[in-house]
Scaffold this motif. Sequence first.
Motif, PDB file in Angstrom:
ATOM      1  N   LEU B 283     -38.671 -76.478   0.534  1.00  8.19           N
ATOM      2  CA  LEU B 283     -38.379 -75.441   1.519  1.00  8.19           C
ATOM      3  C   LEU B 283     -38.584 -75.998   2.940  1.00  8.19           C
ATOM      4  O   LEU B 283     -37.817 -75.697   3.858  1.00  8.19           O
ATOM      5  CB  LEU B 283     -39.319 -74.254   1.284  1.00  8.19           C
ATOM      6  CG  LEU B 283     -38.769 -72.883   1.643  1.00  8.19           C
ATOM      7  CD1 LEU B 283     -37.476 -72.607   0.896  1.00  8.19           C
ATOM      8  CD2 LEU B 283     -39.792 -71.807   1.330  1.00  8.19           C
ATOM      9  N   PHE B 284     -39.601 -76.841   3.093  1.00  6.33           N
ATOM     10  CA  PHE B 284     -39.875 -77.464   4.387  1.00  6.33           C
ATOM     11  C   PHE B 284     -38.697 -78.351   4.803  1.00  6.33           C
ATOM     12  O   PHE B 284     -38.221 -78.278   5.948  1.00  6.33           O
ATOM     13  CB  PHE B 284     -41.174 -78.278   4.283  1.00  6.33           C
ATOM     14  CG  PHE B 284     -41.529 -79.026   5.537  1.00  6.33           C
ATOM     15  CD1 PHE B 284     -41.891 -78.324   6.685  1.00  6.33           C
ATOM     16  CD2 PHE B 284     -41.498 -80.415   5.579  1.00  6.33           C
ATOM     17  CE1 PHE B 284     -42.220 -79.004   7.849  1.00  6.33           C
ATOM     18  CE2 PHE B 284     -41.823 -81.099   6.733  1.00  6.33           C
ATOM     19  CZ  PHE B 284     -42.174 -80.398   7.869  1.00  6.33           C
ATOM     20  N   SER B 287     -35.805 -76.310   5.755  1.00  5.00           N
ATOM     21  CA  SER B 287     -35.968 -75.678   7.066  1.00  5.00           C
ATOM     22  C   SER B 287     -35.680 -76.676   8.199  1.00  5.00           C
ATOM     23  O   SER B 287     -35.195 -76.295   9.264  1.00  5.00           O
ATOM     24  CB  SER B 287     -37.359 -75.066   7.207  1.00  5.00           C
ATOM     25  OG  SER B 287     -38.319 -76.082   7.227  1.00  5.00           O
ATOM     26  N   ALA B 290     -31.978 -76.739   8.359  1.00  5.45           N
ATOM     27  CA  ALA B 290     -31.520 -75.472   8.942  1.00  5.45           C
ATOM     28  C   ALA B 290     -31.757 -75.472  10.447  1.00  5.45           C
ATOM     29  O   ALA B 290     -30.895 -75.055  11.231  1.00  5.45           O
ATOM     30  CB  ALA B 290     -32.243 -74.308   8.279  1.00  5.45           C
ATOM     31  N   SER B 291     -32.933 -75.989  10.862  1.00  5.44           N
ATOM     32  CA  SER B 291     -33.259 -76.011  12.287  1.00  5.44           C
ATOM     33  C   SER B 291     -32.256 -76.859  13.055  1.00  5.44           C
ATOM     34  O   SER B 291     -31.775 -76.472  14.134  1.00  5.44           O
ATOM     35  CB  SER B 291     -34.659 -76.583  12.508  1.00  5.44           C
ATOM     36  OG  SER B 291     -35.586 -75.833  11.779  1.00  5.44           O
TER      37      SER B 291
END
Lengths: 628, 392
Positions: B283-284, B287, B290-291
Amino acid sequence: MISKTYFKKRLLSTCLVVAFFLLVVVGKLIYVQLIDGATLQAKALDQWTRDIPLKAERGTIFDVNGDVLAKTATSYTLYVRPVNVKDKDRLAEVVSEATAIPKDKLMEKLSKKGQSEITLCKKLTKESMNQIIQSGVEGVYFSKDISRYYPYGNLGAALLGFCNVDTLGQTGIELYYDEYLKGIDGEQLTETDIVGRDLNDKIYYLPSIDGFNVNLSIDKTIQSFAESAVSSAYHKFNAKSASCLIMNMQTGGVTALAQTPGFDLNNVDRSDLTKLFELSKLSAISNVFETGSVFKIITIAAALEENVVSENENFYCAGSRVVDGKKIKCWKSLGHGSQTFAEGVENSCNCVFMDLALRVGLEKMYTYYEKFGLTKKTGIDFLGESSGLLIPMEIAKNVDLARMGFGQAIAVTPIELVTTICAIINGGIYRIPHFLECITDYNGTLVYKNVTDKGERIVSEKTSETVRRLLLGVVDNGSGRLAGVSGYKIGGKTGTAQKYKEGSIDRGKYISSFIGYSTYDNPKYVIYFYVDEPEGYLYYGSQVAAPMVGEIFKNIFIYENEKPSETDIEFVPFKMPDFTGLSYEQAKKKCYDMGIYLEVEGEGKVASQFPYPLTECNSKTVVFLKLE
Amino acid sequence: MISLKASNYKFLSKRGVALFCLTVFLCIIAILMLSSASSYSAEKNFNDSLYFVKKQLIAMGLGLICMIVLSYTNSKLVKKVTIPFLILSFILLVIIFIPGVGVESFGAKRWINLGFTTIQPSELSKFALIIFSAKFMENRDMNKIRNCIPILMVGGLMCVLLLLEPNMSVTILSAALMIIMLYIGGANSKLFIAMVIPIVIAFILLIVTEPYRLQRLMAFINPWANPRGEGYQLIQSYYALGSGGWFGVGLFNSRQKFLFLPFAESDFIFSIVGEELGFIGALFIISIYASITVLGISISKRCENRFDATLAFGISNVFGLQTLLNIAVVSGAIPPTGIPLPLMSYGGSSLVCFLSSLGILLSVDRRSKVNIFSVIEEKREGKKKYGRLRFN
């Protein structure tokens, strides 16, 4: 052209669609990693390791005295991978030292070219294997071979049963107690990559747990007495089969259960599976048949319990009784004439037992059969037990009842019969029969003990005592003479049952049996011996089975160091007279004078006899006369 | 200090700096993960556990240089090279089919042999398509269907060439990119409806005429139906992800990398991420991706002109979309297809191209740096309420 807001709107909607898909993917990730994760990992674990099974050693089967009846023999096979061997000479030397195989022979095997693996030697003991391992030679591998071994081969073959190649029980005790005997296999795990290359030196051991030992109530020695008796009866009478069941009436434990034909447990012939299955069936537990006169003991017990007869009462036998308008013959067509109840028992007179059964009455009799455990399985620890067969009470008539009184029209298994008769003789307590004494683990620690159950009273002490006394008379004075052992008080009852085929009597085919107990003062064993389809004219239980039971008792007395009573009289020896040509009355008088028990068949004059004239005999001899 | 001096444009905005830092951070994580995932297979196949890492580090260095250099380009230059760049990509896509030049692997011709290394033209063509559409749409009214046709033709031809390799996943990705570019460019909504109809018809025809294709396509729903065949790859990926659980088995501790999971160092590196770092770690990483995507989009939103805005959005979009596709394949959300994870999967062409494209994104950021005047202007415009203002 496009405005900035319009652009942003379209940009936003695109992002929303992508974000939605992102959520779906994260959702899938949650499912795979968090919800289904443990299951997947467990599956993955299987492919990450290579496991070598560590076989648990199967437990031993002991007899009541701790003698081994079945055990597991473990041996090791030594393999060599030549590519890994650094010094062939030293390897041969080490192996030769450990196994006593000549070194040059080993060298010869080792020098073979073009083999990736060589089987160097088989049947190694654990000690020699350890010796080789400790020497530190390289390139050797061992495999464990486990086989089941039965020290006495044929002894109790159907009872003990055998195992398959994986040493898992397939029949008999081996199968029934398989869960206890087999133990829990262990594993040796090594981490590997996809093609099985070791990743590290780590080996994880999951040790195996050896099986439990099973201790039976069987006594190896008494079993061997029974085995030789059934074997000799089987051959002597050219019978279809012969069986012997010996039960300890104080505990309900089966002391011996022998049957012929048998087979060798160490060399099971699997080529004819139908035959093997047939031989593996214990007839004493799974066969149901009309037992004949031995069943009269049940009738006596019921009649005594119901108080419908006194020992000194007189009965008259004219050779038949008419019940419900149907004539039922006594086995002796001439009739036994006037006799007391005890004499009736000694004579095994059918008329007496018809009377007894009818006096007890249909409903009461059925209640006794149920109470005596003849209508259901005993619950013995063996697979394939059958249950007795009775005419349903609703349709049973008095004529059926009369016949049940002397052992026809009711079929039971030998185990049911023996268990019930044990109870009638031992003072009235019914105990569930069993083979198992106790289960111990590999250290010998007791795991389970088959405690002798308190049992259930089925007849009174007094009835039991009376039956014992009456049966003593049968051996002392009646048809059971040949079961007698000089100096010992033995009681019993003969039985000769007709066999049926497709609903009608199968002429000339009998099951000849004898059930006996000993001793009168200290009753311990009940022996039931039956021969299926003895050939020839000698088919009476008194001739066929009784002497075998006597033989077995004699051996047991010696084995158990039972002293003969001093008061007993020796049998007087004499030569058998010639009865041929005499009438029944003349022959009977002659026998009475000499004290010989007589069995006859047919009517008229004596045509033949057994034993033949001039044979060495004594007063316990039973003579068989054929009249024509 | 607030001025409109040209020198001010040389600096990156906060978003640009963040995007740059995140990219470098992701590169570091990527090398770590690659070294873990590839060490065993490199050891067994090349006798050098760092074989893949070394090659990837070279590509990464090259990529980072490209990124920094390209972040200083101006839009004029980009526009100037657009057409040659597009032609070059087409030439490369065609060259693949010349025997001896194209390298075949796993039944597909996707690489060109340059002697010292191989390159994958499809990595380049995606960006050529983006830049071309951005330039083409800049001064045209895309509401008119006829203006959309050249883009459809260029994109369509590209898809045909990719399909011939065959490279199904990049074909679909390129088609999706083309549609998104048209959508962002303001193409008439009717066009999309017109495009949906033939797609649906083609799909129905496919199912009716060759139902086994659909069956094979849908095999991913239950990979255990054929665990040694089509289901194998996905099952191995599941094993990796499932073993990871919440927190993973720890960096370098993967068991699936011991050749159980094929393509562990390339297309399926995310499975190893999931195994070693767990769901939290995965998930990290997601992210971070995604960022970067969101920062790129936010740069695009602040652009002063239409070319920059579409270009920046296109680049962010290909980055985000390909990441999403890869993770969707790895987690079994869509049928398995070979598509690398941007910046992390082993493969020089992909790495250099993505880093370069991020460099172009940064150059857009430099040009569009928000100053006080533009803020005031935006506010003023806001008061007037946006009408159908011209964007450029």
